[in-house]
Design an enzyme around this catalytic site. Sequence first.
Site, mmCIF file in Angstrom:
data_model
loop_
_atom_site.group_PDB
_atom_site.id
_atom_site.type_symbol
_atom_site.label_atom_id
_atom_site.label_comp_id
_atom_site.label_asym_id
_atom_site.label_seq_id
_atom_site.Cartn_x
_atom_site.Cartn_y
_atom_site.Cartn_z
ATOM 1 N N CYS A 117 13.159 16.800 -18.757
ATOM 2 C CA CYS A 117 14.184 16.120 -19.536
ATOM 3 C C CYS A 117 15.564 16.336 -18.898
ATOM 4 O O CYS A 117 15.842 17.399 -18.333
ATOM 5 C CB CYS A 117 14.199 16.645 -20.966
ATOM 6 S SG CYS A 117 12.698 16.276 -21.902
ATOM 7 N N CYS A 165 11.503 22.206 -29.501
ATOM 8 C CA CYS A 165 11.834 20.885 -28.972
ATOM 9 C C CYS A 165 10.730 20.403 -28.028
ATOM 10 O O CYS A 165 10.285 19.253 -28.118
ATOM 11 C CB CYS A 165 13.179 20.924 -28.245
ATOM 12 S SG CYS A 165 13.794 19.292 -27.766
ATOM 13 N N CYS A 166 10.268 21.280 -27.143
ATOM 14 C CA CYS A 166 9.162 20.935 -26.245
ATOM 15 C C CYS A 166 7.898 20.611 -27.037
ATOM 16 O O CYS A 166 7.139 19.697 -26.683
ATOM 17 C CB CYS A 166 8.874 22.089 -25.280
ATOM 18 S SG CYS A 166 10.109 22.332 -23.986
ATOM 19 N N CYS A 210 6.799 24.747 -20.814
ATOM 20 C CA CYS A 210 6.905 23.963 -22.040
ATOM 21 C C CYS A 210 5.676 24.072 -22.926
ATOM 22 O O CYS A 210 5.694 23.617 -24.063
ATOM 23 C CB CYS A 210 7.156 22.499 -21.701
ATOM 24 S SG CYS A 210 5.815 21.726 -20.780
ATOM 25 N N CYS A 253 17.677 19.462 -19.662
ATOM 26 C CA CYS A 253 17.021 20.740 -19.359
ATOM 27 C C CYS A 253 16.669 20.901 -17.883
ATOM 28 O O CYS A 253 15.917 21.810 -17.530
ATOM 29 C CB CYS A 253 15.757 20.882 -20.206
ATOM 30 S SG CYS A 253 16.066 20.822 -21.980
#
EC number: 1.8.4.10
Length: 239
Positions: A202, A119-120, A229, A205
């Site tokens: 985010c 996702c990162c 990340c 997170c």
Amino acid sequence: MESNKLEYLNKAIEGLPLKEAIAFIIENFEGKKVFSTSFGIEDQLLTHCIAPHIDEVTVFTLDTGRQFNETYEVFQRTLTKYPQLDIQTYFPEEADIKAYVNSCGINGFYNSIENRKECCRIRKVKPLQRAIKGADLWITGLRAEQSANREEMQFLEWDEANQLVKFNPLLHYSLKEVEAEVDLYNIPVNSLYKQGYLSIGCAPCTRALAEGEDFRAGRWWWENGKKECGLHIHSDKNY
């Protein structure tokens, strides 16, 4: 860039006040210069220092699509205070997001470290590569105090992964020193900061820190070990 040139520049700015160090590097470093901001307190201080040199530095931010509304608010307040700024925004590719959601689910990053890193990668690392393409100098808000790994860094150093020079003007600043200068110059700060969000990423997170917790404890709090990340890589270590 030749190592002796970096050594010269590192020595030249040693002990200089922040604004003077930044001005010196901008004037004496040849090539395209970029500055990445996430609108955290460190980046806000650097934005203040870079604003007078905006004709020589490209400023950009990464919008992951999962930001806090408070981040957008400080984005707008920053543009109001520094109207000369043109902050370029880079977004993830729509196809990448669709593929991730179809494979892992909308919040699949909670399920495994691999899912979270992917996702990162699609929301931050890939957009970053587009943002710094063709750049020779990348100005960052990294501080040595933020993690043990960052203590090994220098003001200017070669970033092998991205094939450019990374400039970390706040490297030896403490958080209290950053806060003092932000207050002195009345620089806009994310309203979440005063609520214990010292490192803001985010929304799904990031959480506020409890008293005494490590600076990065509020990021990906459900994971153990180093929690990064992948934007900043040094000696095979993620920052």
